[in-house]
Design an enzyme around this catalytic site. Structure first.
Site, mmCIF file in Angstrom:
data_model
loop_
_atom_site.group_PDB
_atom_site.id
_atom_site.type_symbol
_atom_site.label_atom_id
_atom_site.label_comp_id
_atom_site.label_asym_id
_atom_site.label_seq_id
_atom_site.Cartn_x
_atom_site.Cartn_y
_atom_site.Cartn_z
ATOM 1 N N HIS A 24 14.109 14.459 -2.867
ATOM 2 C CA HIS A 24 14.270 14.189 -4.299
ATOM 3 C C HIS A 24 14.687 12.737 -4.527
ATOM 4 O O HIS A 24 14.078 12.020 -5.335
ATOM 5 C CB HIS A 24 15.317 15.149 -4.881
ATOM 6 N N GLU A 25 15.742 12.306 -3.829
ATOM 7 C CA GLU A 25 16.246 10.959 -4.040
ATOM 8 C C GLU A 25 15.282 9.902 -3.503
ATOM 9 O O GLU A 25 15.069 8.864 -4.141
ATOM 10 C CB GLU A 25 17.623 10.807 -3.379
ATOM 11 N N HIS A 28 12.490 9.161 -5.960
ATOM 12 C CA HIS A 28 12.837 8.217 -7.034
ATOM 13 C C HIS A 28 12.639 6.775 -6.565
ATOM 14 O O HIS A 28 12.041 5.949 -7.261
ATOM 15 C CB HIS A 28 14.300 8.403 -7.457
#
Length: 220
Positions: A24-25, A28
């Site tokens: 997820h991170e 980004h």
């Protein structure tokens, strides 16, 4: 909610959760780089190393507190990936894609875990550890997907909403950012966000995944 604290149960949940948070991170940061901002990349945050993203409070203490208080949902956060939105080629539009990259990665992971589960069951592989891990992977990723889409900064949904609003309303919403996560936590602990946000949206995304894997299910 986790009710079994054995080493096996912790592993079943920890492995897909670590993947869910880390990817997820990293997503980004990867999206930000693609749209013109190298900040996260230069700081080593476009990485699949979990240690780069784990936050002691958001990744460990808050989920632990929710477990101990009997919350039906476990939520938390990792260290936010730094993004200089001013460096994006088209800040207003590109920031939406950067914010969507994290939840989008969770949806893809949930879909992959669902495919794995269907294949395991379809081939008659009665390995409880793998089946339980696949089920946990679906739930963790859908939980992170839906939670992060809540429309309040600093969550991804808040950043998406802020980019879509007119300038005056966007500035007003941005002023809530220092208090946004505390507001969300209060809604979690009172059960409001669970019944009005998490449950219906998780059911919706489960239906989408079911529809996307229907052909595969029919094959087995």
């Amino acid at each position: 909610m986790i009710t079994d604290y054995s080493i096996q149960a912790i592993a079943i949940n920890a492995i897909p959760l670590i993947f869910a948070i880390t990817i997820h991170e990293a997503a980004h940061g990867y999206a930000a780089r693609k749209f013109g901002d190298n900040t996260a990349y230069m700081l080593g945050r476009v990485s699949l190393n979990p240690a780069k993203h784990i936050d002691p409070v958001g990744t460990i203490l808050i989920p632990l507190a929710l477990i101990l208080t009997g919350s039906p949902f476990l939520v938390g956060y990792a260290k936010p990936v730094p993004v200089n939105f001013g460096r994006l080629r088209n800040p207003r539009i590109d920031s939406i894609w950067v914010a969507l990259a994290g939840p989008g990665s969770n949806f893809i992971q949930a879909l992959i875990w669902a495919v794995l589960l269907i294949v395991l069951v379809g081939f008659g592989i009665d390995e409880k550890f793998l089946i339980s891990m696949a089920q946990a992977g679906i739930l963790w990723n859908l939980g992170l997907l839906v939670f992060n889409l809540f429309p309040l900064p600093p969550l991804d949904g808040g950043r998406i909403l802020s980019s879509m609003l007119p300038a005056r309303q966007s500035i007003a919403l941005g002023k809530l950012e220092p208090w946004g996560f505390f507001i969300v936590l209060a809604l979690v602990f009172t059960g409001i966000i669970g019944s009005l946000w998490m449950e219906p949206l998780m059911a919706l995304f489960k239906s989408v995944i079911y529809a996307l894997t229907l052909l595969l299910q029919m094959l087995f």
